[in-house]
Write a protein that holds these residues in place. Structure first.
Motif, PDB file in Angstrom:
ATOM      1  N   ALA A 189      89.280  21.581   0.730  1.00 40.88           N
ATOM      2  CA  ALA A 189      89.586  20.600   1.262  1.00 40.88           C
ATOM      3  C   ALA A 189      88.591  20.178   2.290  1.00 40.88           C
ATOM      4  N   ILE A 190      88.024  20.949   2.889  1.00 39.95           N
ATOM      5  CA  ILE A 190      86.859  20.794   3.580  1.00 39.95           C
ATOM      6  C   ILE A 190      85.624  20.398   2.736  1.00 39.95           C
ATOM      7  N   ASP A 191      85.235  21.148   1.770  1.00 36.66           N
ATOM      8  CA  ASP A 191      84.264  20.610   0.858  1.00 36.66           C
ATOM      9  C   ASP A 191      84.214  19.315   0.572  1.00 36.66           C
ATOM     10  N   GLY A 192      85.462  18.988   0.050  1.00 37.82           N
ATOM     11  CA  GLY A 192      85.836  17.482  -0.253  1.00 37.82           C
ATOM     12  C   GLY A 192      85.613  16.557   0.798  1.00 37.82           C
ATOM     13  N   ALA A 193      85.610  16.990   1.963  1.00 38.56           N
ATOM     14  CA  ALA A 193      85.585  16.136   2.995  1.00 38.56           C
ATOM     15  C   ALA A 193      84.401  15.956   3.567  1.00 38.56           C
ATOM     16  N   VAL A 194      83.559  17.174   3.751  1.00 38.67           N
ATOM     17  CA  VAL A 194      81.942  17.255   4.142  1.00 38.67           C
ATOM     18  C   VAL A 194      81.075  17.673   3.106  1.00 38.67           C
ATOM     19  N   GLY A 195      81.352  18.135   1.922  1.00 42.70           N
ATOM     20  CA  GLY A 195      80.484  18.576   0.980  1.00 42.70           C
ATOM     21  C   GLY A 195      80.626  19.973   1.019  1.00 42.70           C
ATOM     22  N   ARG A 196      80.102  20.664  -0.016  1.00 47.96           N
ATOM     23  CA  ARG A 196      80.244  21.937  -0.177  1.00 47.96           C
ATOM     24  C   ARG A 196      78.925  22.951   0.340  1.00 47.96           C
ATOM     25  N   ARG A 197      78.953  23.783   0.822  1.00 44.27           N
ATOM     26  CA  ARG A 197      77.962  24.729   1.405  1.00 44.27           C
ATOM     27  C   ARG A 197      77.486  25.657   0.280  1.00 44.27           C
ATOM     28  N   VAL A 238      96.220  19.100   2.863  1.00 40.82           N
ATOM     29  CA  VAL A 238      96.754  20.385   2.364  1.00 40.82           C
ATOM     30  C   VAL A 238      98.382  20.503   2.706  1.00 40.82           C
ATOM     31  N   GLY A 239      98.705  19.607   3.597  1.00 42.86           N
ATOM     32  CA  GLY A 239     100.170  19.777   3.929  1.00 42.86           C
ATOM     33  C   GLY A 239     100.562  20.650   4.905  1.00 42.86           C
ATOM     34  N   ALA A 265      88.438  17.042  10.349  1.00 42.82           N
ATOM     35  CA  ALA A 265      89.460  18.426  10.427  1.00 42.82           C
ATOM     36  C   ALA A 265      91.091  17.979  10.309  1.00 42.82           C
ATOM     37  N   GLY A 266      91.410  17.198  11.112  1.00 36.81           N
ATOM     38  CA  GLY A 266      92.988  16.800  11.227  1.00 36.81           C
ATOM     39  C   GLY A 266      93.270  16.177   9.836  1.00 36.81           C
ATOM     40  N   ALA A 267      92.334  15.353   9.266  1.00 39.76           N
ATOM     41  CA  ALA A 267      92.671  14.887   7.894  1.00 39.76           C
ATOM     42  C   ALA A 267      92.859  16.048   6.741  1.00 39.76           C
TER      43      ALA A 267
END
Length: 249
Positions: A118-126, A190-191, A183-185
């Motif tokens: 979900a982080i990768d989807g929000a800010v891009g993959r590292r 993910v529920g 972060a909150g999103a």
């Protein structure tokens, strides 16, 4: 047995009741340890965060949260940001990987891999896990942004409400769940926020604290697993109460 009254703030008393903790036993153990000089609050406290900028937190973070905060600067730098955002704190939370609350979240059905996706989807993959930042080359390290400061302030307030000497992982996670940004999103997507509520995080904190008081410092892995199962049983009861349909009037 003589009776001694223990006075708690209303909010703390309600949390203690919800967590169904053995108050008498906890108080007896804690007082015995204090009288024997065995209470090592400084063991979890961090006096020097060794950050690129001054950051004053009251109470101070424990060693897990301090490591997460340090790592967040490197996460922000790795993604080319001049500001450390709450999502960098969340990424560092996953990277640090040793917090009890992170293990509990995994057991509750939210593995680190799903949060990472979900982080990768929000800010891009590292390209990989963040590495310690390099100070050469004249690069200016990131600074702590307003959102991250708000997250940490929320965590500190929760720690103070719990009467904790340090900011623990559960306090930091609460701050992240209240974030209005990425972060909150991520945590909502993910529920996680539907299950890991403030009440659940309080139960986790109190359960882990009681486990540290009741368990010898050199406890083996089996003892720690028993403590975790006890904490998760408390979380499951709270989750069932929260998920139960509201009574009709």
């Amino acid at each position: 047995m003589p009776k001694i009254n223990v006075y708690l703030p209303d909010a703390l008393a309600e949390r203690v009741r919800q967590a169904r903790l053995p108050i008498s036993r906890i108080c007896q153990t804690a007082l015995t340890r204090a009288l024997d000089g065995a209470d090592r609050v400084a063991h979890d406290a961090v006096s020097d965060l060794a950050l690129p900028e001054p950051v004053t937190l009251t109470p101070p973070p424990n060693h897990h949260v301090a490591a997460i905060l340090r790592q967040a600067y490197d996460v922000a730098a790795a993604r080319g940001s001049a500001v450390v955002e709450p999502v960098d704190l969340l990424q560092a939370f996953l990277d640090e990987g040793e917090s009890l609350v992170l293990n509990a979240v995994d057991l509750l059905g939210f593995p680190a891999a799903s949060i990472q996706a979900a982080i990768d989807g929000a800010v891009g993959r590292r390209p990989g896990r963040s590495r310690p930042s390099r100070r050469h080359g004249g690069a200016t390290p990131p600074t702590l942004g307003a959102g991250a400061r708000t997250t940490l302030a929320t965590a500190a307030t929760q720690a103070a409400d719990h009467g904790s000497a340090t900011i623990a992982g559960s306090h930091l996670l609460l701050g992240l769940t209240t974030d209005d940004g990425a972060a909150g999103a991520v945590l909502r997507d993910v529920g996680l926020t539907e299950v890991v509520t403030p009440a659940v995080l309080s139960a986790l904190y109190y359960g882990a604290t009681f486990g540290r008081v009741a368990t010898d410092r050199d406890a083996d892995t089996a003892s720690l697993r028993i403590m975790m199962f006890d904490v998760l049983e408390r979380l499951d009861r709270l989750h069932q109460q929260i998920a139960a349909p509201a009574p009709r009037h």
